[in-house]
Design a protein around this motif. Structure first.
Motif, PDB file in Angstrom:
ATOM      1  N   VAL A 368       0.814  -1.224   0.000  1.00  0.00           N
ATOM      2  CA  VAL A 368       0.000   0.000   0.000  1.00  0.00           C
ATOM      3  C   VAL A 368       0.847   1.274   0.000  1.00  0.00           C
ATOM      4  N   PRO A 369       1.813   1.430   0.920  1.00  0.00           N
ATOM      5  CA  PRO A 369       2.634   2.655   0.853  1.00  0.00           C
ATOM      6  C   PRO A 369       3.352   2.796  -0.483  1.00  0.00           C
ATOM      7  N   GLY A 370       3.813   1.671  -1.034  1.00  0.00           N
ATOM      8  CA  GLY A 370       4.499   1.735  -2.327  1.00  0.00           C
ATOM      9  C   GLY A 370       3.588   2.264  -3.424  1.00  0.00           C
ATOM     10  N   LEU A 371       2.363   1.723  -3.497  1.00  0.00           N
ATOM     11  CA  LEU A 371       1.404   2.192  -4.505  1.00  0.00           C
ATOM     12  C   LEU A 371       1.039   3.655  -4.269  1.00  0.00           C
ATOM     13  N   ALA A 372       0.880   4.024  -2.983  1.00  0.00           N
ATOM     14  CA  ALA A 372       0.513   5.410  -2.657  1.00  0.00           C
ATOM     15  C   ALA A 372       1.613   6.379  -3.084  1.00  0.00           C
ATOM     16  N   ILE A 373       2.854   5.996  -2.876  1.00  0.00           N
ATOM     17  CA  ILE A 373       3.972   6.866  -3.263  1.00  0.00           C
ATOM     18  C   ILE A 373       4.078   6.969  -4.786  1.00  0.00           C
ATOM     19  N   VAL A 374       3.810   5.849  -5.481  1.00  0.00           N
ATOM     20  CA  VAL A 374       3.799   5.886  -6.950  1.00  0.00           C
ATOM     21  C   VAL A 374       2.716   6.841  -7.448  1.00  0.00           C
ATOM     22  N   ALA A 375       1.508   6.749  -6.852  1.00  0.00           N
ATOM     23  CA  ALA A 375       0.405   7.651  -7.232  1.00  0.00           C
ATOM     24  C   ALA A 375       0.787   9.102  -6.973  1.00  0.00           C
ATOM     25  N   ILE A 377       3.863  10.418  -6.838  1.00  0.00           N
ATOM     26  CA  ILE A 377       4.902  10.871  -7.790  1.00  0.00           C
ATOM     27  C   ILE A 377       4.299  11.145  -9.159  1.00  0.00           C
ATOM     28  N   LEU A 378       3.402  10.252  -9.612  1.00  0.00           N
ATOM     29  CA  LEU A 378       2.776  10.433 -10.918  1.00  0.00           C
ATOM     30  C   LEU A 378       1.919  11.697 -10.950  1.00  0.00           C
ATOM     31  N   GLY A 379       1.106  11.890  -9.915  1.00  0.00           N
ATOM     32  CA  GLY A 379       0.228  13.068  -9.867  1.00  0.00           C
ATOM     33  C   GLY A 379       1.014  14.358  -9.779  1.00  0.00           C
TER      34      GLY A 379
END
Length: 481
Positions: A368-375, A377-379
């Motif tokens: 979850v933290p990994g996906l949240a950080i990816v989101a 960075i992308l945003g």
């Protein structure tokens, strides 16, 4: 503050409801503070009426609880919930009626329309009432009576999806707004949606943890926005700002801290509390998790968009070019809140809120933290790439700019229901009751009197003639009829 403390200290529904309405009244007064502005007066009325709709459902739910359990005290209702066994539909209805109070007070879909307009109030009011306290009352109330909400799985699912829809809808709308306070208002809507989502996923800890951290960074963002607005002579359009990081350095740093906390950037407080909610969603409802993750991406996009337009690039107006840092009375509270927004997510600040599923699930802890950080960075990266060096809006989505046309829909609905009934009632009252019945009778009586006055000529010979005419008429009717 008195009304909010009353809500927090209430141990029964009656006391809670009284202070609940007091909060609504104070919000009405504060939104309409600039009473000489039509927009402020209209916004105050809109907030008051919209929240009354939700409060009517809330009151109905309280009455149903009272008539069924015989009590309004939380500690007495909880053990009596067993009386509802076998009445799943009734429990769901009661839970959703109580949730109506949250929908109104915490501005959830579809009663979310009042909160952006509430930005007509003074900015400190927006920071306190419409970011940290009043709008969070709905979430607090849901957690306080969680034993009722969690007694019905269908009600929990509705609560979770209402929060999810509110979060993503508000984030989408925020991407196209130009008013700095309205962008923050929609971010508040979105974060409240996260909290309601957590309650619907039966995680009161995650909801209260995010409420706790959100109070710091959202109050910080509003007050920092107020610093910008005052120094730019009450300009709120972000496209008339620009280059303010050099003019307002303290405001810029503190605003950036609040923004990073809002988008969930580690190690700021929002990272911990938002990830707690995302972890719960990952564990219990993957579709909600997917929408929540997309919302996190949108949040990073519109917050960095605002940050880039306001503080970077070149000044786009004379007031932005001549702006200067706010006085210490405005900047010191920003510094204090920035410290709290940075440290608020750590255990020594919030250990009472940290009994979260994320501790029990090593899978969620890593994914979850990994996906949240990816989101994030992308945003953030997309916003920076699109809006860096721009002086006008690049994207033009009319649907989002007009807020999904909710206000227009409600205006049309009111026009063809309540106002149509009012016009029909006015016609019946004016032309049938007043002109026909009341006015017609009075005018008819006056007309008869006027005719009778015509024969009162004051001449003896005329009276004698009329008397004789009357005698002849009597003889005619007596003899010939």
């Amino acid at each position: 503050m008195f009304a909010m403390l009353g809500i927090v200290f209430a141990n029964n529904f009656v006391m809670l409801f009284i202070f609940w309405e007091l909060v609504g009244f104070t919000s009405y007064v504060l939104i309409g503070h600039w009473f000489f502005r039509d927009a402020a007066a209209d916004a105050a009325s809109k907030a008051f009426i919209t929240t009354r709709i939700g409060d009517f459902g809330f009151m109905t739910g309280i009455l149903m609880i009272w008539t069924t359990t015989g009590s309004v005290v939380f500690a007495e209702i909880a053990p009596r919930m067993s009386r509802f066994d076998g009445h799943a539909t009734f429990v769901a209805i009661v839970a959703l009626l109580i949730f109506c109070g949250t929908v109104g007070k915490s501005a959830q879909f579809p009663l979310h329309v009042w909160l952006p307009d509430a930005m007509e109030g003074p900015t400190p009011v927006s920071a306190l009432i419409h970011a940290a306290t009043m709008v969070a009352a709905g979430v607090y109330m849901l957690v306080r009576v969680a034993f009722i909400i969690q007694a019905s799985q269908p009600a929990l699912l509705v609560v979770a999806w209402i929060g999810t829809i509110t979060a993503v809808m508000a984030a989408l709308i925020a991407t196209q707004q130009d008013d700095i306070k309205r962008i923050l208002a929609y971010s508040t809507l979105s974060q409240l949606g996260y909290m309601v989502m957590a309650v619907g996923l039966a995680s009161n800890n995650a909801a209260m943890f995010h409420l706790f951290t959100h109070a710091f960074f959202k109050a910080l963002l509003f007050l920092a926005a107020g610093s910008v607005i005052v120094m730019l002579h009450h300009e709120q359009n972000i496209w008339k700002m620009g280059g303010l990081r050099r003019k307002l350095p303290i405001t810029f740093v503190t605003f950036t801290v609040g923004a990073l906390a809002l988008i969930g950037c580690p190690p700021f407080s929002g990272f911990f509390s938002k990830d707690a909610i995302l972890a719960v969603a990952y564990e219990r409802n993957l579709p909600i998790f997917a929408v929540a993750l997309f919302t996190a991406f949108l949040t990073a996009f519109y917050v960095i968009r605002m940050l880039v337009i306001v503080f970077f690039g070149n000044p786009r107006s004379y007031s932005a070019h001549e702006g200067r840092e706010s006085p210490p009375v405005m900047t010191w509270p920003l510094v204090v809140l920035a410290i709290l927004a940075t440290l608020g997510g750590f255990g020594f600040f919030a250990r009472n809120f940290l009994a979260l599923p994320v501790e029990k699930s090593p899978n969620a802890f890593g994914v979850v933290p990994g996906l949240a950080i990816v989101a994030l960075i992308l945003g953030a990266g997309l916003a920076f790439a699109v809006y860096r060096g721009r002086s006008t809006e690049v994207v033009n989505a009319e649907l989002l700019r007009h807020k999904f046309y909710f206000d227009e829909f409600y205006s049309s609905l009111i026009y063809w229901t309540q106002e149509l009934l009012a016009r029909v009632s006015a016609f019946v009252d004016r032309w049938i009751i007043d002109a026909g019945a009341v006015g017609g009778t009075s005018r008819g009586t006056w007309g008869v009197g006027a005719l009778l006055r015509l024969i009162q000529v004051g001449d003896l010979q005329a009276y004698a003639f009329l008397f004789g005419l009357g005698v002849v008429a009597l003889i005619y009717f007596a003899v010939f009829r």
